[in-house]
Enzyme design. Sequence first.
Site, PDB file in Angstrom:
ATOM      1  N   CYS A   2       0.831  -1.208   0.000  1.00 20.97           N
ATOM      2  CA  CYS A   2       0.000   0.000   0.000  1.00 20.97           C
ATOM      3  C   CYS A   2       0.865   1.257   0.000  1.00 20.97           C
ATOM      4  O   CYS A   2       1.959   1.281   0.510  1.00 20.97           O
ATOM      5  CB  CYS A   2      -0.874   0.014   1.244  1.00 20.97           C
ATOM      6  SG  CYS A   2      -1.882  -1.452   1.394  1.00 20.97           S
ATOM      7  N   ARG A  27       4.560   0.627  -6.734  1.00 19.78           N
ATOM      8  CA  ARG A  27       4.653  -0.327  -5.626  1.00 19.78           C
ATOM      9  C   ARG A  27       3.608  -1.428  -5.761  1.00 19.78           C
ATOM     10  O   ARG A  27       3.673  -2.425  -5.051  1.00 19.78           O
ATOM     11  CB  ARG A  27       4.484   0.389  -4.284  1.00 19.78           C
ATOM     12  CG  ARG A  27       5.544   1.440  -4.013  1.00 19.78           C
ATOM     13  CD  ARG A  27       5.179   2.268  -2.807  1.00 19.78           C
ATOM     14  NE  ARG A  27       5.241   1.457  -1.604  1.00 19.78           N
ATOM     15  CZ  ARG A  27       6.277   1.451  -0.767  1.00 19.78           C
ATOM     16  NH1 ARG A  27       7.306   2.229  -1.026  1.00 19.78           N
ATOM     17  NH2 ARG A  27       6.299   0.697   0.304  1.00 19.78           N
ATOM     18  N   TRP A  74      -3.009  -2.507  -1.680  1.00 20.84           N
ATOM     19  CA  TRP A  74      -2.639  -3.832  -2.182  1.00 20.84           C
ATOM     20  C   TRP A  74      -3.322  -4.803  -1.221  1.00 20.84           C
ATOM     21  O   TRP A  74      -2.933  -4.911  -0.048  1.00 20.84           O
ATOM     22  CB  TRP A  74      -1.130  -4.009  -2.173  1.00 20.84           C
ATOM     23  CG  TRP A  74      -0.629  -5.235  -2.841  1.00 20.84           C
ATOM     24  CD1 TRP A  74      -0.339  -5.404  -4.157  1.00 20.84           C
ATOM     25  CD2 TRP A  74      -0.367  -6.500  -2.229  1.00 20.84           C
ATOM     26  NE1 TRP A  74       0.119  -6.666  -4.408  1.00 20.84           N
ATOM     27  CE2 TRP A  74       0.090  -7.380  -3.244  1.00 20.84           C
ATOM     28  CE3 TRP A  74      -0.461  -6.980  -0.930  1.00 20.84           C
ATOM     29  CZ2 TRP A  74       0.458  -8.701  -2.994  1.00 20.84           C
ATOM     30  CZ3 TRP A  74      -0.096  -8.297  -0.681  1.00 20.84           C
ATOM     31  CH2 TRP A  74       0.346  -9.140  -1.706  1.00 20.84           C
ATOM     32  N   ASN A  98      -1.206   0.665   6.152  1.00 17.11           N
ATOM     33  CA  ASN A  98      -0.306  -0.190   5.385  1.00 17.11           C
ATOM     34  C   ASN A  98       0.214  -1.249   6.347  1.00 17.11           C
ATOM     35  O   ASN A  98       0.755  -0.931   7.391  1.00 17.11           O
ATOM     36  CB  ASN A  98       0.862   0.641   4.829  1.00 17.11           C
ATOM     37  CG  ASN A  98       1.761  -0.178   3.908  1.00 17.11           C
ATOM     38  OD1 ASN A  98       1.418  -1.313   3.556  1.00 17.11           O
ATOM     39  ND2 ASN A  98       2.891   0.379   3.538  1.00 17.11           N
ATOM     40  N   GLY A  99      -0.035  -2.526   6.022  1.00 20.02           N
ATOM     41  CA  GLY A  99       0.440  -3.591   6.915  1.00 20.02           C
ATOM     42  C   GLY A  99      -0.690  -4.547   7.237  1.00 20.02           C
ATOM     43  O   GLY A  99      -1.699  -4.605   6.546  1.00 20.02           O
ATOM     44  N   GLU A 472      17.083 -16.636 -11.115  1.00 24.01           N
ATOM     45  CA  GLU A 472      16.714 -15.226 -11.321  1.00 24.01           C
ATOM     46  C   GLU A 472      16.034 -15.040 -12.673  1.00 24.01           C
ATOM     47  O   GLU A 472      15.018 -14.326 -12.779  1.00 24.01           O
ATOM     48  CB  GLU A 472      17.959 -14.350 -11.197  1.00 24.01           C
ATOM     49  CG  GLU A 472      17.768 -12.879 -11.503  1.00 24.01           C
ATOM     50  CD  GLU A 472      16.780 -12.166 -10.589  1.00 24.01           C
ATOM     51  OE1 GLU A 472      16.349 -12.760  -9.583  1.00 24.01           O
ATOM     52  OE2 GLU A 472      16.412 -11.020 -10.906  1.00 24.01           O
ATOM     53  N   LYS A 476      12.212 -13.604 -13.150  1.00 25.84           N
ATOM     54  CA  LYS A 476      11.898 -12.444 -14.005  1.00 25.84           C
ATOM     55  C   LYS A 476      10.772 -12.793 -14.968  1.00 25.84           C
ATOM     56  O   LYS A 476       9.819 -12.049 -15.157  1.00 25.84           O
ATOM     57  CB  LYS A 476      13.134 -12.045 -14.803  1.00 25.84           C
ATOM     58  CG  LYS A 476      14.003 -10.866 -14.495  1.00 25.84           C
ATOM     59  CD  LYS A 476      13.619  -9.848 -13.535  1.00 25.84           C
ATOM     60  CE  LYS A 476      13.658 -10.373 -12.180  1.00 25.84           C
ATOM     61  NZ  LYS A 476      13.938  -9.815 -11.021  1.00 25.84           N
ATOM     62  N   GLU A 479       7.423 -13.219 -13.291  1.00 28.52           N
ATOM     63  CA  GLU A 479       6.882 -11.960 -12.769  1.00 28.52           C
ATOM     64  C   GLU A 479       6.212 -11.122 -13.841  1.00 28.52           C
ATOM     65  O   GLU A 479       5.179 -10.520 -13.608  1.00 28.52           O
ATOM     66  CB  GLU A 479       8.037 -11.117 -12.195  1.00 28.52           C
ATOM     67  CG  GLU A 479       8.517 -11.504 -10.840  1.00 28.52           C
ATOM     68  CD  GLU A 479       9.447 -10.449 -10.299  1.00 28.52           C
ATOM     69  OE1 GLU A 479      10.591 -10.374 -10.770  1.00 28.52           O
ATOM     70  OE2 GLU A 479       9.022  -9.689  -9.421  1.00 28.52           O
ATOM     71  N   HIS A 495      16.995 -35.649 -11.984  1.00 23.27           N
ATOM     72  CA  HIS A 495      16.349 -36.105 -10.733  1.00 23.27           C
ATOM     73  C   HIS A 495      14.870 -35.765 -10.706  1.00 23.27           C
ATOM     74  O   HIS A 495      14.290 -35.563  -9.644  1.00 23.27           O
ATOM     75  CB  HIS A 495      17.075 -35.479  -9.537  1.00 23.27           C
ATOM     76  CG  HIS A 495      18.513 -35.873  -9.458  1.00 23.27           C
ATOM     77  ND1 HIS A 495      18.931 -37.119  -9.055  1.00 23.27           N
ATOM     78  CD2 HIS A 495      19.634 -35.190  -9.794  1.00 23.27           C
ATOM     79  CE1 HIS A 495      20.259 -37.193  -9.129  1.00 23.27           C
ATOM     80  NE2 HIS A 495      20.707 -36.032  -9.569  1.00 23.27           N
ATOM     81  N   LYS A 594       6.139  -3.739  -5.342  1.00 26.34           N
ATOM     82  CA  LYS A 594       7.585  -3.479  -5.426  1.00 26.34           C
ATOM     83  C   LYS A 594       8.258  -3.753  -4.081  1.00 26.34           C
ATOM     84  O   LYS A 594       9.374  -4.252  -4.042  1.00 26.34           O
ATOM     85  CB  LYS A 594       7.840  -2.016  -5.816  1.00 26.34           C
ATOM     86  CG  LYS A 594       9.322  -1.674  -5.948  1.00 26.34           C
ATOM     87  CD  LYS A 594       9.992  -2.515  -7.001  1.00 26.34           C
ATOM     88  CE  LYS A 594      11.479  -2.251  -7.097  1.00 26.34           C
ATOM     89  NZ  LYS A 594      12.160  -3.183  -8.025  1.00 26.34           N
TER      90      LYS A 594
HETATM   91  C1  AGP Z   1      12.212  -9.100  -7.791  1.00 30.06           C
HETATM   92  O1  AGP Z   1      12.054  -8.922  -9.188  1.00 30.06           O
HETATM   93  C2  AGP Z   1      10.891  -9.100  -7.075  1.00 30.06           C
HETATM   94  N1  AGP Z   1      10.205  -7.885  -7.284  1.00 30.06           N
HETATM   95  C3  AGP Z   1      10.986  -9.549  -5.645  1.00 30.06           C
HETATM   96  O2  AGP Z   1      11.397 -10.898  -5.657  1.00 30.06           O
HETATM   97  C4  AGP Z   1      11.967  -8.766  -4.732  1.00 30.06           C
HETATM   98  O3  AGP Z   1      13.290  -9.067  -5.095  1.00 30.06           O
HETATM   99  C5  AGP Z   1      11.741  -9.228  -3.289  1.00 30.06           C
HETATM  100  O4  AGP Z   1      10.414  -8.904  -2.939  1.00 30.06           O
HETATM  101  C6  AGP Z   1      12.720  -8.578  -2.300  1.00 30.06           C
HETATM  102  O5  AGP Z   1      12.520  -7.184  -2.306  1.00 30.06           O
HETATM  103  P1  AGP Z   1      13.627  -6.271  -1.593  1.00 30.06           P
HETATM  104  O6  AGP Z   1      14.901  -6.460  -2.379  1.00 30.06           O
HETATM  105  O7  AGP Z   1      13.096  -4.877  -1.676  1.00 30.06           O
HETATM  106  O8  AGP Z   1      13.781  -6.760  -0.172  1.00 30.06           O
END
Ligand code: AGP
Length: 599
Positions: A2, A27, A74, A98-99, A472, A476, A479, A495, A594
């Site tokens: 949020c 965000r 969010w 927020n939270g 990674e 990506k 996401e 495996h 974010k």
């Molecule tokens: C990465 O592309 C993602 N958005 C997510 O995995 C992110 O890396 C993770 O939430 C950690 O965020 P931070 O680095 O702000 O702690």
Amino acid sequence: MCGIVGYIGNKNGVPVVLEGLSRLEYRGYDSAGISYKEDHELNVLKKEGKLENLEAIVNEKKVTSSSVIGHTRWATHGEVNDTNAHPHGNDDFSVVHNGIIENAFELKKELQAEGEVFHSQTDSEVFLVLLTKNFKSGLSVKDAVLKTFKALEGNSSFVVLPKAENNIYAIKRSAPLVCGKSDDDQELLASSDPYALIGFVDNIFFPGEETLCFLDSSNNRIDFFDLDGNPSENYKSDKSRKDLKVETKEGFDHFMLKEIYEQPKLINEIAKIYKSEYSDQISIKAQDLDTINIIGCGTAWHAGLCLRNIYETELQTKVNVELASEFRYREPFVSSKDLGLFISQSGETADTIACTELCEKLNLKLASILNVGGSTLNRLCHENFMIHAGQEIGVASTKAFTMQVIVGHFLMRLLQGKHPTADFEKELEVLKNRIQNILDDVSSIKKIANEVHTCKGYIFTGRNKYFPIALEGALKLKEIAYVHAEGYAAGELKHGPIALIDEEMVSICLVGPELFEKTLSNIEEIKARKGKILIVGPKDNSKLEEISDWYIPLDFSDLNYFSPIYVNVVMQLLSYYIAREKGTDIDKPRNLAKSVTVE
Ligand code: AGP
């Protein structure tokens, strides 16, 4: 998570709050709303969906007000709809949150038993109802806010607009909250992110945990109080945030692409920064440590995996790389002779913060590899190694990952008691130029993305230093393209995962000069099962050319430790162009935030 923005001052705060909320769109959110005072009455406007839906009704009503709070939600509790959007308000208060209120269910049951009525499915509304009850019991607004906040469990930040006073109250526990004021003290703001305050304030304040921020418009000042209502010095002020600027796409179609292209410049600058910032040594030395526990989430965790092998080799120290969400609920075997090394772009990720607080209790040394200064993680750690990546707007992290790994290498040298950039400057120069070469001609990556974007699924594989890049790359793609993608250690395929291989599956095989033959044999296993093969590997290799359906040749010479970052740029671009083929919202992917400030 949020976004929160609050304004009280001598001007129309509505456009300020809406501009702040628009800056926080990156965000991630699913609804938006504002509450504003007009003729001493509180009003609430809120709509599910994009911020523009809210802006349409605000503009239609021609709303102006000097007391305004706003929110982008969010969803954690309750479906996405207008009712569950924030602010939550009644005749006495409007609140944004927020939270997560972890004891919301119990409190709601108690309040309902007393006859209180709820309109939404959210936990946030419990704060509003309990606050109103406490206020009506005769407490001042300030005391009612403090009493209510103390009754809540979990990590939250709240901003409160009361009808009874022309002020704003804000308070937090392990959730992001900042406040700020203009030099003439005429305008007072609060937010969940300093980025929303840029250009509106000249002084930013970072309140400590459980510190009440009182934006007192009658006296044009911001005061701070502890949970007992006593004046508190538990905050930091910072004029230096002048470095923050409102980011634009600067001609790129997406922030993510812009941030991918920023990487050579950032790599070029980081060594100079570390040369000047770390001329003398740091307090932590590898020889004094039993174990280095590298902790993070998502991409930050992958950055930690990139550092593990080299740390063990170069530091001769045991290294654990932990998922924060798992580590926090174990009884980890750690000691005060250990280092807790937290990697985080935002410095607000709830699981990572919780691990930092756990390690603090266990008396570990605490260090961060971090992008956002003034963040909760920044304040919790004894040493902070900033990655200087600038604001990362794209939800899918790119440049931050690259800089996390590079700064992790610098930290390794500091832990050895050596100069951070020695031995790395030449490799960094090579890395910068090689990445630039990739960025200068993305035609083959684009072409491959066009040819593979309709496949059933994607398996990313790599060995040793390239295994974290396989993870990674898969993250990506998941996401931003919303497709099934898995990252596996190449040696793991046989495996189980190899059962997935068929002509509809694309295997994206990362091949470095290291363990070349071993990796090649894994690719042969895929070939034997008619899997489609995309190889990212050493250039001018006829074997790779022959065995692959698509081949992206790279020059690994003189890169050494930084070759995984080099390969990863291809992963970033490949996922970006596959997502473009699919037409997804690349900068604000569905369901994602974010900074994940809730568990
Ligand atoms: C990465 O592309 C993602 N958005 C997510 O995995 C992110 O890396 C993770 O939430 C950690 O965020 P931070 O680095 O702000 O702690």
